[in-house]
Motif scaffolding. Structure first.
Motif, PDB file in Angstrom:
ATOM      1  N   GLU A 103       0.731  -1.142  -0.144  1.00 18.79           N
ATOM      2  CA  GLU A 103      -0.054   0.043   0.079  1.00 18.79           C
ATOM      3  C   GLU A 103       1.045   1.156   0.115  1.00 18.79           C
ATOM      4  O   GLU A 103       0.539   2.250  -0.807  1.00 18.79           O
ATOM      5  CB  GLU A 103      -0.799  -0.083   1.258  1.00 18.79           C
ATOM      6  CG  GLU A 103      -1.877  -0.965   1.273  1.00 18.79           C
ATOM      7  CD  GLU A 103      -2.794  -1.164   2.606  1.00 18.79           C
ATOM      8  OE1 GLU A 103      -2.295  -0.301   3.517  1.00 18.79           O
ATOM      9  OE2 GLU A 103      -3.519  -2.218   2.764  1.00 18.79           O
ATOM     10  N   ARG A 104       1.702   1.120   0.660  1.00 18.57           N
ATOM     11  CA  ARG A 104       2.651   2.568   0.981  1.00 18.57           C
ATOM     12  C   ARG A 104       3.436   2.730  -0.284  1.00 18.57           C
ATOM     13  O   ARG A 104       3.520   3.811  -0.861  1.00 18.57           O
ATOM     14  CB  ARG A 104       3.775   2.071   2.169  1.00 18.57           C
ATOM     15  CG  ARG A 104       4.978   3.202   1.893  1.00 18.57           C
ATOM     16  CD  ARG A 104       4.569   4.055   3.226  1.00 18.57           C
ATOM     17  NE  ARG A 104       5.942   4.869   3.585  1.00 18.57           N
ATOM     18  CZ  ARG A 104       6.184   6.194   3.274  1.00 18.57           C
ATOM     19  NH1 ARG A 104       5.377   6.684   2.276  1.00 18.57           N
ATOM     20  NH2 ARG A 104       7.254   6.486   3.551  1.00 18.57           N
ATOM     21  N   ILE A 105       3.940   1.709  -0.972  1.00 19.46           N
ATOM     22  CA  ILE A 105       4.604   1.916  -2.643  1.00 19.46           C
ATOM     23  C   ILE A 105       3.403   2.418  -3.380  1.00 19.46           C
ATOM     24  O   ILE A 105       3.679   3.317  -4.134  1.00 19.46           O
ATOM     25  CB  ILE A 105       5.118   0.591  -3.011  1.00 19.46           C
ATOM     26  CG1 ILE A 105       6.504   0.284  -1.991  1.00 19.46           C
ATOM     27  CG2 ILE A 105       5.748   0.582  -4.380  1.00 19.46           C
ATOM     28  CD1 ILE A 105       7.128  -0.989  -2.026  1.00 19.46           C
ATOM     29  N   LEU A 106       2.430   1.569  -3.414  1.00 23.94           N
ATOM     30  CA  LEU A 106       1.277   2.141  -4.480  1.00 23.94           C
ATOM     31  C   LEU A 106       0.991   3.460  -4.228  1.00 23.94           C
ATOM     32  O   LEU A 106       0.869   4.222  -5.227  1.00 23.94           O
ATOM     33  CB  LEU A 106       0.166   1.385  -4.219  1.00 23.94           C
ATOM     34  CG  LEU A 106      -0.974   1.532  -5.096  1.00 23.94           C
ATOM     35  CD1 LEU A 106      -0.623   1.028  -6.541  1.00 23.94           C
ATOM     36  CD2 LEU A 106      -2.300   0.631  -4.789  1.00 23.94           C
ATOM     37  N   ILE A 109       3.307   6.542  -4.704  1.00 23.38           N
ATOM     38  CA  ILE A 109       3.651   6.592  -6.171  1.00 23.38           C
ATOM     39  C   ILE A 109       2.401   7.575  -6.805  1.00 23.38           C
ATOM     40  O   ILE A 109       2.293   8.139  -7.758  1.00 23.38           O
ATOM     41  CB  ILE A 109       4.282   5.355  -7.049  1.00 23.38           C
ATOM     42  CG1 ILE A 109       5.507   5.095  -6.520  1.00 23.38           C
ATOM     43  CG2 ILE A 109       4.019   5.801  -8.483  1.00 23.38           C
ATOM     44  CD1 ILE A 109       6.199   3.625  -6.990  1.00 23.38           C
ATOM     45  N   MET A 110       1.189   6.918  -6.699  1.00 22.42           N
ATOM     46  CA  MET A 110      -0.006   7.141  -7.441  1.00 22.42           C
ATOM     47  C   MET A 110      -0.809   8.525  -6.778  1.00 22.42           C
ATOM     48  O   MET A 110      -1.559   9.187  -7.401  1.00 22.42           O
ATOM     49  CB  MET A 110      -0.987   6.080  -7.463  1.00 22.42           C
ATOM     50  CG  MET A 110      -0.467   5.040  -8.227  1.00 22.42           C
ATOM     51  SD  MET A 110      -1.660   3.790  -8.797  1.00 22.42           S
ATOM     52  CE  MET A 110      -2.164   4.458  -9.934  1.00 22.42           C
ATOM     53  N   CYS A 111      -0.682   8.808  -5.628  1.00 23.86           N
ATOM     54  CA  CYS A 111      -1.335   9.704  -4.966  1.00 23.86           C
ATOM     55  C   CYS A 111      -0.591  10.897  -4.478  1.00 23.86           C
ATOM     56  O   CYS A 111       0.520  10.939  -4.347  1.00 23.86           O
ATOM     57  CB  CYS A 111      -1.786   9.248  -3.521  1.00 23.86           C
ATOM     58  SG  CYS A 111      -3.221   8.057  -3.560  1.00 23.86           S
ATOM     59  N   ALA A 128      -4.612   4.987   6.565  1.00 28.59           N
ATOM     60  CA  ALA A 128      -3.593   5.780   7.180  1.00 28.59           C
ATOM     61  C   ALA A 128      -2.553   5.920   5.961  1.00 28.59           C
ATOM     62  O   ALA A 128      -1.953   6.864   6.007  1.00 28.59           O
ATOM     63  CB  ALA A 128      -2.872   4.860   8.008  1.00 28.59           C
ATOM     64  N   ASN A 129      -2.458   5.023   5.035  1.00 25.08           N
ATOM     65  CA  ASN A 129      -1.229   4.934   4.163  1.00 25.08           C
ATOM     66  C   ASN A 129      -2.018   6.225   2.711  1.00 25.08           C
ATOM     67  O   ASN A 129      -0.879   6.944   2.285  1.00 25.08           O
ATOM     68  CB  ASN A 129      -0.978   4.003   3.269  1.00 25.08           C
ATOM     69  CG  ASN A 129       0.100   3.068   3.983  1.00 25.08           C
ATOM     70  OD1 ASN A 129       1.418   3.792   3.999  1.00 25.08           O
ATOM     71  ND2 ASN A 129      -0.145   2.142   4.420  1.00 25.08           N
ATOM     72  N   VAL A 130      -3.106   6.283   2.555  1.00 23.09           N
ATOM     73  CA  VAL A 130      -3.818   7.195   1.871  1.00 23.09           C
ATOM     74  C   VAL A 130      -3.598   8.573   2.304  1.00 23.09           C
ATOM     75  O   VAL A 130      -3.188   9.426   1.783  1.00 23.09           O
ATOM     76  CB  VAL A 130      -5.166   6.817   1.550  1.00 23.09           C
ATOM     77  CG1 VAL A 130      -6.004   8.170   0.818  1.00 23.09           C
ATOM     78  CG2 VAL A 130      -5.454   5.899   0.474  1.00 23.09           C
ATOM     79  N   LEU A 274       4.849   1.914 -14.415  1.00 26.44           N
ATOM     80  CA  LEU A 274       4.564   1.902 -13.077  1.00 26.44           C
ATOM     81  C   LEU A 274       5.357   0.913 -12.251  1.00 26.44           C
ATOM     82  O   LEU A 274       5.859   1.124 -11.168  1.00 26.44           O
ATOM     83  CB  LEU A 274       3.055   1.868 -12.757  1.00 26.44           C
ATOM     84  CG  LEU A 274       2.375   2.022 -11.432  1.00 26.44           C
ATOM     85  CD1 LEU A 274       2.477   3.180 -10.842  1.00 26.44           C
ATOM     86  CD2 LEU A 274       0.966   1.477 -11.345  1.00 26.44           C
ATOM     87  N   ALA A 275       5.197  -0.236 -12.803  1.00 24.31           N
ATOM     88  CA  ALA A 275       6.098  -1.478 -12.135  1.00 24.31           C
ATOM     89  C   ALA A 275       7.578  -0.802 -11.831  1.00 24.31           C
ATOM     90  O   ALA A 275       7.939  -1.157 -10.883  1.00 24.31           O
ATOM     91  CB  ALA A 275       5.990  -2.642 -13.052  1.00 24.31           C
ATOM     92  N   GLN A 276       8.115  -0.245 -12.756  1.00 25.54           N
ATOM     93  CA  GLN A 276       9.391   0.177 -12.737  1.00 25.54           C
ATOM     94  C   GLN A 276       9.617   1.128 -11.577  1.00 25.54           C
ATOM     95  O   GLN A 276      10.584   0.850 -10.855  1.00 25.54           O
ATOM     96  CB  GLN A 276      10.137   0.768 -14.065  1.00 25.54           C
ATOM     97  CG  GLN A 276      11.564   1.134 -14.116  1.00 25.54           C
ATOM     98  CD  GLN A 276      12.245  -0.375 -13.837  1.00 25.54           C
ATOM     99  OE1 GLN A 276      12.126  -1.296 -14.678  1.00 25.54           O
ATOM    100  NE2 GLN A 276      13.090  -0.480 -12.864  1.00 25.54           N
ATOM    101  N   GLN A 277       8.837   2.160 -11.387  1.00 25.18           N
ATOM    102  CA  GLN A 277       8.730   3.288 -10.308  1.00 25.18           C
ATOM    103  C   GLN A 277       8.517   2.389  -9.114  1.00 25.18           C
ATOM    104  O   GLN A 277       9.225   2.647  -8.046  1.00 25.18           O
ATOM    105  CB  GLN A 277       7.533   4.012 -10.624  1.00 25.18           C
ATOM    106  CG  GLN A 277       8.050   5.367 -11.403  1.00 25.18           C
ATOM    107  CD  GLN A 277       6.876   6.086 -11.424  1.00 25.18           C
ATOM    108  OE1 GLN A 277       5.620   5.767 -11.966  1.00 25.18           O
ATOM    109  NE2 GLN A 277       6.688   7.324 -10.701  1.00 25.18           N
TER     110      GLN A 277
END
Ligand code: F0G
Length: 466
Positions: A103-106, A109-111, A128-130, A274-277
């Motif tokens: 979640e933290r990684i996703l 990068i996305m938010c 919490a991660n959002v 995205l996978a690379q990031q």
């Protein structure tokens, strides 16, 4: 045969220890009425969580011995990656030490600050991660999902009308992804239907927004689809899982639940850039992309677990054992979230203890009573976990101590059942303990919060008797 049995026999046992009522009274006070602060040896039956607490099979232990601990390119990684791809069908797999690391990684990068992330219901770490990114986590479960006694076959569904309204209101560019949590843990372990996943995916894709599944309890959710949704009874669970994930652009997973492992998780996507990031960030915080934060032996245990969790005799027993607890306590009058979910029974503490106001934490008070009564550990999912202390100023991140307390929608006590760990007689003992507490419910008092951390306060909060 009518009797549903545990589809295994026991090869290794772990003794559990009885304590006296007087000992538990002292222990509970020293733990400041927070069951996360107990020593596990002081717990007889531990229903705190179904996460990482299950028993591994003999095949998983055998696989552990095959663990290849090479730093890069290990054979265990290849077996893990193949198992994840065969089950979920995504192109890129990023291993992590558990779900929240994915979640933290996703989200990092996305938010961005000011974004909005819709979910049927965010779990605590997801929310919490959002929020840690300065984004807003919005829960959009269907109205029935918020009424404990309401019966609905897929009470975890997302309200698609509310989703469309939210996107129209904030604008497509502010919604970096939509998430569906299967099963909906915070609202009773309730499943999401295939039709709902399909419909949410259509809305997401029409706006060019990716759909992610929080996949922790994917197999339990898939089995509910098989049992309850028209058109799925003749498909295998594996086929149902494949269809569920075919609508999504990625997933986060805690292998501590339906991975049948004690640790582990992963993040999946079909987006190469995205996978690379994500891999770049993984190297910074978790480890090299062929192990994430995991040992080779953990990767092996998960690879086997992902296959075993789809066995229908296992899933039949799993859902039956949860239903058994739910039916027995509702029979004596204990109000629970209906119908029983996939991994836990949730007592409606607000209905059971109407004399305790939400901000005196009826779910927490009940958790303490159940420990005192019989040494059983459970967890509150209510105003301790999801209540909020709103800052006076316009700060977007909560940053300190209480200023204004806002209760959660529901006050629940969760009895989560570890996978393959307890037998029916353990559950009978739990039923008896809950019945005893229910009979003296008028005498149970509320609690007062004396310390809280700025994030995920339930883990370290301290209380005293109100
Ligand atoms: N998403 C859901 C729906 C969860 O239930 C959990 C964990 C996570 C994400 C995070 O995974 O713990 O591996 O980092 N739930 C556990 C529970 C802790 O008790 O329900 P994690």
């Amino acid at each position: 045969m009518q009797t549903i049995i545990e589809p295994f026999r026991i090869k290794s046992v772990e003794p559990i220890r009885m304590t006296t009522h007087q000992e538990r009274k002292t222990i509970l006070k020293a733990a400041h009425y927070n069951l996360f602060a107990l020593s596990a040896e002081d717990v007889l039956i531990d229903l705190l969580t179904d996460s990482g607490t299950g028993a591994m099979s003999s095949e998983q232990w055998a696989a552990v011995m095959r663990g290849d601990e090479s730093y890069a390119g290990s054979a265990s990684w290849r077996r893990f990656e193949a198992a994840v791809k065969a089950t979920f069908g995504f192109e890129f797999v990023i291993p992590t030490h558990q779900g929240r690391a994915a979640e933290r990684i996703l989200f990092s990068i996305m938010c961005e600050e000011g974004d909005v992330v819709p979910n049927n219901t965010h779990f605590d770490t997801t929310r919490a991660n959002v929020e840690y990114q300065g984004a807003k986590a919005v829960d959009l479960v269907i109205p029935e999902g918020k009424v404990p006694e309401a019966i609905h076959p897929f009470k975890g569904n997302m309200d698609t009308h509310a989703l469309e309204e939210l996107i129209a209101e904030v604008g497509t560019e502010r919604v970096p992804l939509i998430m569906i949590t299967i099963t909906n843990n915070s609202m009773g372990g309730q499943p999401v239907s295939m039709a709902n996943i399909r419909e949410v995916a259509a809305i997401a894709h029409q706006h060019g927004i990716p759909l992610y599944l929080d996949a922790c309890r994917f197999a339990e959710n898939a089995f509910f689809i098989k049992l309850r949704e028209e058109g799925y009874k003749d498909l295998t669970v594996k086929e149902i899982v494949a269809e569920m994930f075919s609508y999504a652009d990625g997933c986060t997973m805690s292998a501590k639940k339906d991975g049948l492992a004690n640790i582990g998780g992963f993040l999946c996507t079909n987006d190469a850039a995205l996978a690379q990031q994500e891999k770049d960030l993984l190297i910074l915080t978790e480890g090299f992309p062929t192990y994430g934060g995991l040992a080779g032996r953990d990767l092996e245990a998960i690879a086997v677990g992902l296959e075993e969790v789809l066995h229908e005799d296992y899933l039949t027993y799993r859902l039956a054992s949860i239903r058994y607890l739910g039916e027995h306590i509702s029979r004596v009058g204990v109000p629970i979230v209906q119908p029983p979910g996939g991994h836990a029974i949730y007592i409606d503490a607000k209905a059971m203890l109407p004399h305790i106001p939400p901000l005196e934490f009826p779910g927490q008070a009940l958790a303490c009573e159940l420990y005192l009564e019989a040494g059983i550990r459970s967890t509150e999912i209510g105003s301790v976990m999801f209540g909020r202390t709103e800052p006076d100023s316009g700060e977007s991140r909560p940053s300190g101590y209480a200023r204004r307390d806002v209760p959660a929608d529901m006050e629940l006590l969760r009895l989560a059942i570890p996978r393959r760990a307890y037998t029916q007689s353990h559950v009978d003992y739990v039923v008896e303990a809950i019945t005893n507490v229910f009979e003296r419910r008028q005498d149970i008092r509320g609690l007062k919060l004396t310390y809280q951390a700025p994030y995920l306060r339930h883990f370290t909060a301290r209380f005293e008797r109100a």
